[in-house]
Design a protein around this motif. Structure first.
Motif, mmCIF file in Angstrom:
data_model
loop_
_atom_site.group_PDB
_atom_site.id
_atom_site.type_symbol
_atom_site.label_atom_id
_atom_site.label_comp_id
_atom_site.label_asym_id
_atom_site.label_seq_id
_atom_site.Cartn_x
_atom_site.Cartn_y
_atom_site.Cartn_z
ATOM 1 N N ILE A 139 -2.743 -5.759 -3.817
ATOM 2 C CA ILE A 139 -3.455 -5.318 -2.611
ATOM 3 C C ILE A 139 -4.838 -5.966 -2.550
ATOM 4 O O ILE A 139 -5.250 -6.507 -1.520
ATOM 5 N N MET A 150 0.826 -1.211 0.000
ATOM 6 C CA MET A 150 0.000 0.000 0.000
ATOM 7 C C MET A 150 0.856 1.256 0.000
ATOM 8 O O MET A 150 0.515 2.256 -0.640
ATOM 9 N N TYR A 209 2.137 1.542 -3.505
ATOM 10 C CA TYR A 209 1.036 1.983 -4.371
ATOM 11 C C TYR A 209 0.836 3.494 -4.260
ATOM 12 O O TYR A 209 0.662 4.199 -5.259
ATOM 13 N N HIS A 225 -9.422 1.082 1.176
ATOM 14 C CA HIS A 225 -8.695 0.044 1.923
ATOM 15 C C HIS A 225 -7.976 0.644 3.136
ATOM 16 O O HIS A 225 -7.814 -0.032 4.160
ATOM 17 N N ASP A 226 -7.519 1.909 3.038
ATOM 18 C CA ASP A 226 -6.880 2.568 4.183
ATOM 19 C C ASP A 226 -7.896 2.799 5.298
ATOM 20 O O ASP A 226 -7.610 2.559 6.478
#
Length: 863
Positions: free
Chosen positions: A520, A486, A489, A759-760
């Motif tokens: 991810i 991540m 990314y 996703h965070d």
């Protein structure tokens, strides 16, 4: 020389090179036979079937010249398997028969194993089990670890095809213990792949995806193709609700297989996988084309098991395309009978299909006969098989006119699917899996409309609405690889954005960004769900009491039955039903409104305002109908279906001047109303880069909220922002928003170090109690599953956020600033988000630009 044979599945590339080297040295007949066999095996499994058959015939000829019956028997077995894979079934089985006759003892056992493998490819499972039963004791007695492990793996795979999962798992476990003592890397990768299939058959989709991904990495290290793995992954992806991805993978594998002249048997199986995926992706014509070709190939290969499964898909696709007929009922019934005779677990699915088609034709007696057979599967087996049974039972009850029976069957079937969904950790999979219950939910709604009145219809409307939000998503593991992925990314995405702004080419950066996105997403799909008791069942009385306590407000839930909007007006102690317009017409009008709002975001477009307002009036008629006259004067909560998520509700005349909020479901609104705010009342203000106004409202708000945490410029990094957001009472984020229709969980807010993605947010222990997103496109969602939404807002609601203000359309940045300042003025005075947003709209100038800006923002939730 004989050591080259096991090397084909330990180090395939090295084995091929060494065999070619042997042939270049004018070898003796025995050595030439082995070398040609090695090359033939390599080409058979990883390359060109034409070359494979050529080398294997030469291997047989050299074996005859070497006068070795055992050598010839072994080559005949390899040749027989290759012929079967090439679609020349009769010749392949004849070669295998001659191999069994020529071989003795240990060699004969190896030939029996390969004939068992051929029987499995052909779908003759009983014959396969018989041959492998005869082979295993001899292989064990000879202490042949590699071939014993292969035989156990094959037997396990045959057990899986017949639905005997426990027997399969026992054999896989025994085989894995043997593989651990060998250096057979390709065989080991195959064992991991097979364990993935076993996990799927036992209902563990996350484990299946993880094991199949692991197997793929192992194959990649060996440089070998993965056609069988693609077939198995397609099956898992379809069960996970990812039919479009399964179709894309199957079609790509078919192209790759054609490109190398690979196995005809694998092509037929890939076509079947593509047909199934196309059917689930609602592409019936594509499904018909793929399935018809698969049927022809399987028939030519004499693979009755597979041909019958392909016929099932073909019949289902023709039914979906509207081609119902008495002949189609008979065809489905014949397929069901054949599958049952073969011992195939798909037999109930065929009976259900026959029953559906018969019902469509009004042949209720025929339908009852077929549905009764299908309904037997509701009592046992994996979740999706039981779902088939309960769907059949619901249709039986509907045909018999028993609304009570329909509701009971639907309840039981959805309970099965609930249990299955909770094994899925990824919110995306939970949302997509609901598609498998869409028919049961629709049947229940129809039954409740006929027999139960508005209250019962409300209960069933809620039963399968926004279920992905009913439980917190599984928190992603503290996986170093995931965290580093991540971070990488974010860095690549930031570099790509910078390059675009400077006019530099970005193809290489975009390729790396897509690779990291796949990694991810893959890791998040591997997460297994955590135990959750499902919470309280939705209670209409509790909802009405809470509405009364909330200022005598009303909740408007929109259900869709047979394409028409049903308005359920909840409040003042009762639930009333009104019929409005067609959903398709409302969707079209909503798109027109969105286009109008985009134009009004630019100065000088005021002439479009009357057009947009007229569209708002038409939307109200389509979505609320006569219910608009019964809303009263209090606050209103709108619960729309997922397909209407882009409606700017504040534009509708009857909602324009009132306190208005939107919720994915009545249940989620109730949970939000009953969620206590965090202690401390901490405020967080975030200003991202590149805004046209520079996030001008943030400095003003910093002066208003003394002691607030302010993150801007280089301080507004994703790790820092997440740390401060966790558990905050109020967060305001001024940052560029980007919605990703192709990957909604990669929708983002731009921070100083790159995108802050959904996703965070899922890593937060508790998202902010209230959050205001003052940027474009933050209230856009992807509609998936039965009635689920994926996006920034829906990621926040299950994590503790009870209220969000976000925007569903592009807006004028300068006009946003006064709206945000007025909104916070209301919050500072103790108003809710919905109340403050209503007052903020009223405080704006009356020109078209500011009015459009106010309409584009919506208050979600209950704070």
């Amino acid at each position: 020389m004989l050591e080259l044979l096991p090397m084909v599945f330990a180090a395939p590339g090295e084995a091929l090179a060494r065999a070619e080297g042997v042939l270049g040295d004018r070898p003796a007949p025995l050595h030439a036979s082995v070398a040609h066999q090695v090359i033939g095996i390599w080409q058979r499994d990883f390359g060109d079937m034409r070359l494979a058959l050529n080398h294997l015939r030469r291997a047989r000829a050299w074996a005859a010249r070497a006068d070795s019956a055992e050598r010839e028997a072994d080559v005949l077995a390899t040749l027989g398997v290759a012929l079967v894979h090439a679609g020349r079934t009769r010749h392949g089985l004849d070669a295998l028969r001659r191999g069994v006759e020529r071989g003795t003892g240990h060699t004969r056992a190896r030939v029996l194993f390969r004939r068992a493998y051929a029987w499995w490819v052909l779908g003759h499972h009983r014959e396969a089990l018989e041959d492998v039963r005869r082979a295993i004791p001899v292989l064990r007695q000879a202490d042949d670890v590699i071939w014993t492990a292969r035989a156990l793996t094959l037997r396990a795979t045959v057990h899986l095809a017949l639905g005997a999962v426990e027997r399969a798992e026992a054999d896989f476990t025994a085989a894995e213990a043997l593989w651990d003592t060998t250096g057979q890397e390709h065989d080991k990768a195959d064992a991991v792949e097979s364990r993935g299939l076993a996990a799927f058959r036992s209902g563990d989709v996350p484990a299946a995806l993880r094991l199949l991904d692991e197997a793929e990495k192992r194959y990649a290290e060996l440089g070998t193709p993965t056609f069988m793995l693609s077939i198995r992954r397609c099956e898992v992806l379809m069960a996970a609700g990812l039919a479009a991805e399964a179709l894309a993978e199957a079609d790509a594998a078919i192209r790759a297989l054609d490109g190398i002249g690979g196995q005809s048997t694998r092509k037929a199986e890939l076509l079947l996988a593509a047909a199934r995926a196309a059917r689930l992706a609602d592409e019936p014509q594509t499904a018909i084309a793929r399935a018809a070709l698969a049927v022809r190939l399987f028939a030519g290969q004499r693979r009755t098991w597979w041909e019958t499964h392909a016929r099932l898909v073909l019949i289902g696709a023709r039914h979906a395309a509207g081609r119902g007929s008495r002949r189609l009922v008979a065809d489905a019934a014949a397929v069901a009978e054949k599958l049952a005779a073969l011992g195939a677990p798909a037999a109930p699915e065929a009976s259900l299909l026959a029953g559906r088609i018969a019902l469509d034709l009004g042949r209720t007696a025929d339908a009852e006969r077929h549905l009764a057979v299908a309904a037997r599967s509701r009592r046992g087996g994996p979740p999706l098989a039981r779902m088939t049974g309960w769907a059949a039972q619901a249709l039986r009850a509907q045909a018999a006119g028993s609304a009570r029976g329909v509701l009971e069957a639907c309840r039981r079937g959805l309970d099965v699917l609930d249990d299955h969904r909770m094994t899925l950790g990824a919110s995306e999979l939970r949302a997509r899996a609901t598609a498998q219950g869409a028919e049961l939910a629709a049947l229940a709604q129809q039954a409740s409309l006929v027999s139960g009145g508005p209250r019962r219809l409300l209960v069933w409307s809620e039963r399968w609405r926004a279920t992905a939000l009913s439980a917190p998503p599984t928190r992603p593991p503290a996986d170093p690889a995931l965290l580093s992925g991540m971070t990488a990314y974010r860095e690549i995405a930031a570099r790509a954005e910078e390059a675009r702004m400077e006019g530099r080419p970005v193809p290489a950066l975009e390729r790396e960004q897509r690779r990291l996105e796949r990694e991810i997403r893959s890791r998040t799909l591997h997460m297994r769900g955590e135990a959750f008791d499902g919470g309280d069942r939705f209670d209409v009385g509790r909802l009405l009491a809470r509405l009364r306590d909330s200022g005598d407000g009303q909740l408007v839930e929109l259900a869709v039955l047979d394409g028409r909007v049903q308005v359920l007006l909840c409040g003042r102690g009762r639930v009333r039903r009104f019929e409005a317009g067609l959903l398709a017409a409302a969707e079209t009008e909503a798109e027109h409104v969105q286009a109008g709002l985009r134009r009004l975001a630019h100065p000088g477009a005021a002439a479009r305002l009357p057009v947009v307002e007229a569209a708002g009036r038409r939307l109200e008629e389509l979505l609320l109908g006569p219910a608009a006259a019964h809303l009263g004067d209090g606050p209103v909560v709108v619960v729309p279906p997922g397909r209407l998520h882009r409606v700017p509700w504040a534009l509708l005349p009857s909602l324009r001047e009132r306190v208005l909020s939107v919720s994915p479901s009545a249940g989620s609104w109730l949970r939000a109303k009953e969620t206590a705010p965090p202690r401390g009342g901490r405020q967080v203000l975030v200003r991202g880069p590149g805004l046209a106004t520079g996030g001008a409202e943030v400095p003003v708000l910093a002066g208003r909220y003394r002691g607030a945490t302010v993150l801007e410029y280089e301080d507004a990094t994703v790790p820092r922002v997440l740390t401060e957001l966790d558990g905050a009472a109020l967060a305001h984020i001024a940052a560029h928003g980007a919605f990703r229709a192709d990957g909604p969980l990669f929708s983002s807010l731009r921070m100083a170090d790159g995108p802050l993605i959904v996703h965070d947010f899922e890593r937060l222990d508790r998202s902010p109690y209230r959050i205001i997103l003052s940027c474009c496109d933050t209230a856009r969602f992807a509609t998936v599953g039965a009635d689920e939404l994926l996006g920034l807002v829906t990621a926040l609601l299950p994590l503790g956020t009870v209220g969000v203000v976000a925007c569903s359309a592009p807006v004028n940045d300068a006009a946003v600033v006064p709206l945000m300042l007025a909104l916070h003025q209301g919050l500072d005075a103790g108003l809710s988000l919905a109340e403050a947003l209503r007052d903020a709209r009223a405080a704006l100038p009356a020109d078209a630009l500011h009015r459009a800006t106010g309409w584009a923002f919506t208050a979600f939730g209950a704070a």
